[in-house]
Enzyme design. Structure first.
Site, PDB file in Angstrom:
ATOM      1  N   HIS A  10      48.151  41.273  42.569  1.00 11.27           N
ATOM      2  CA  HIS A  10      46.490  41.200  43.186  1.00 11.27           C
ATOM      3  C   HIS A  10      46.568  41.530  44.335  1.00 11.27           C
ATOM      4  CE1 HIS A  10      46.042  37.558  39.475  1.00 11.27           C
ATOM      5  NE2 HIS A  10      45.499  39.836  38.883  1.00 11.27           N
ATOM      6  N   LYS A  38      40.188  35.087  27.089  1.00  9.29           N
ATOM      7  CA  LYS A  38      41.549  34.995  28.264  1.00  9.29           C
ATOM      8  C   LYS A  38      40.723  33.329  28.426  1.00  9.29           C
ATOM      9  CE  LYS A  38      43.449  37.751  31.166  1.00  9.29           C
ATOM     10  NZ  LYS A  38      43.757  38.416  32.114  1.00  9.29           N
ATOM     11  N   ARG A  92      49.205  49.241  36.110  1.00 10.04           N
ATOM     12  CA  ARG A  92      50.391  48.840  36.333  1.00 10.04           C
ATOM     13  C   ARG A  92      51.385  49.030  35.675  1.00 10.04           C
ATOM     14  NH1 ARG A  92      49.681  42.069  34.933  1.00 10.04           N
ATOM     15  NH2 ARG A  92      48.166  43.303  33.509  1.00 10.04           N
ATOM     16  N   SER A 114      49.609  36.980  35.765  1.00  9.24           N
ATOM     17  CA  SER A 114      49.307  36.002  35.822  1.00  9.24           C
ATOM     18  C   SER A 114      49.444  34.794  34.931  1.00  9.24           C
ATOM     19  CB  SER A 114      47.252  35.649  36.339  1.00  9.24           C
ATOM     20  OG  SER A 114      47.516  36.319  37.449  1.00  9.24           O
TER      21      SER A 114
HETATM   22  O1  PNS Z   1      42.456  40.087  35.545  1.00  8.02           O
HETATM   23  P1  PNS Z   1      41.610  40.779  33.924  1.00  8.02           P
HETATM   24  O2  PNS Z   1      41.563  39.382  33.069  1.00  8.02           O
HETATM   25  O3  PNS Z   1      41.699  41.912  33.768  1.00  8.02           O
HETATM   26  O4  PNS Z   1      39.422  40.863  34.810  1.00  8.02           O
HETATM   27  C1  PNS Z   1      38.742  41.322  33.873  1.00  8.02           C
HETATM   28  C2  PNS Z   1      37.521  41.139  34.222  1.00  8.02           C
HETATM   29  C3  PNS Z   1      36.954  39.726  34.377  1.00  8.02           C
HETATM   30  C4  PNS Z   1      37.328  41.729  34.994  1.00  8.02           C
HETATM   31  C5  PNS Z   1      36.356  41.591  32.854  1.00  8.02           C
HETATM   32  O5  PNS Z   1      36.717  41.239  31.666  1.00  8.02           O
HETATM   33  C6  PNS Z   1      35.017  41.576  33.448  1.00  8.02           C
HETATM   34  O6  PNS Z   1      34.336  42.818  33.525  1.00  8.02           O
HETATM   35  N1  PNS Z   1      34.563  40.398  32.966  1.00  8.02           N
HETATM   36  C7  PNS Z   1      32.884  40.213  33.784  1.00  8.02           C
HETATM   37  C8  PNS Z   1      32.212  40.087  32.254  1.00  8.02           C
HETATM   38  C9  PNS Z   1      31.936  42.041  31.909  1.00  8.02           C
HETATM   39  O7  PNS Z   1      30.826  43.087  32.906  1.00  8.02           O
HETATM   40  N2  PNS Z   1      32.152  42.200  30.916  1.00  8.02           N
HETATM   41  C10 PNS Z   1      32.019  43.838  30.737  1.00  8.02           C
HETATM   42  C11 PNS Z   1      32.918  45.023  31.130  1.00  8.02           C
HETATM   43  S1  PNS Z   1      32.927  46.381  30.890  1.00  8.02           S
END
Ligand code: PNS
Length: 165
Positions: free
Chosen positions: A17, A41, A90, A128
């Protein structure tokens, strides 16, 4: 002024990150790292803990701030007046999911572009969940996260162990 949002669950932040945040800070005037909820998650660290760890590891980056938001990324990006959403890629396995999210976010907020930065080769495998697994099983996490947050991660995992009996 080009503002980029760098979203993630950061549970906890890793060298992978940090590499993406660091490189973003050189590409954009301002970078907002935002701790968000990933519906698929269950985080180990509280939102406040994740923010605290992120603030510590980005303390030397003057144009980076850390925030959190419990709603939609598109909504957050709009309200911050950001132009860009930065995500790290990644491997090919990340692509389908990230592509789907980028298209959804574009539909919800067409004024922002999602920009993918490819992870450096040395961080390709890092996640993570891998850090958490190694920490829980008593392994050395010094190659995965900055030294200034290692203790916090180990303490959290220790408490978890005790709680689990
Ligand atoms: O580190 P991650 O878990 O891959 O991050 C994913 C994250 C938190 C960026 C994604 O789940 C997200 O954008 N969550 C916020 C809610 C939202 O906007 N959901 C629709 C996205 S298409």
């Amino acid at each position: 002024m080009k503002i980029a949002v760098c979203p993630g669950s950061f549970d906890p932040v890793t060298y992978g990150h940090l590499d993406i945040i660091r490189r973003s800070s050189r590409l954009f005037d301002r970078v907002v790292v935002v701790v968000m909820t990933n519906a698929s998650k269950t985080p180990l660290f509280t939102r406040e803990e994740r923010i605290r760890l992120l603030r510590r590891v980005t303390a030397d980056l003057s144009n980076v701030e850390v925030d959190s938001y419990g709603g939609l990324l598109a909504e957050y990006t709009r309200t911050r007046g950001a132009d860009v959403i930065v995500k790290g890629l990644r491997a090919l396995s990340d692509f389908e999911y990230e592509f789907q999210m980028a298209l959804t976010n574009r539909k919800l907020y067409p004024d922002a572009e999602t920009v993918f930065l490819t992870t450096t080769a040395e961080h390709m495998y890092l996640s993570s969940s891998l850090v958490k697994q190694v920490a829980v099983l008593g392994g050395d996490i010094s190659g995965f996260v900055p030294a200034c947050i290692q203790e916090d991660i180990l303490r959290k995992v220790e408490r978890m162990d005790k709680n689990d009996g």
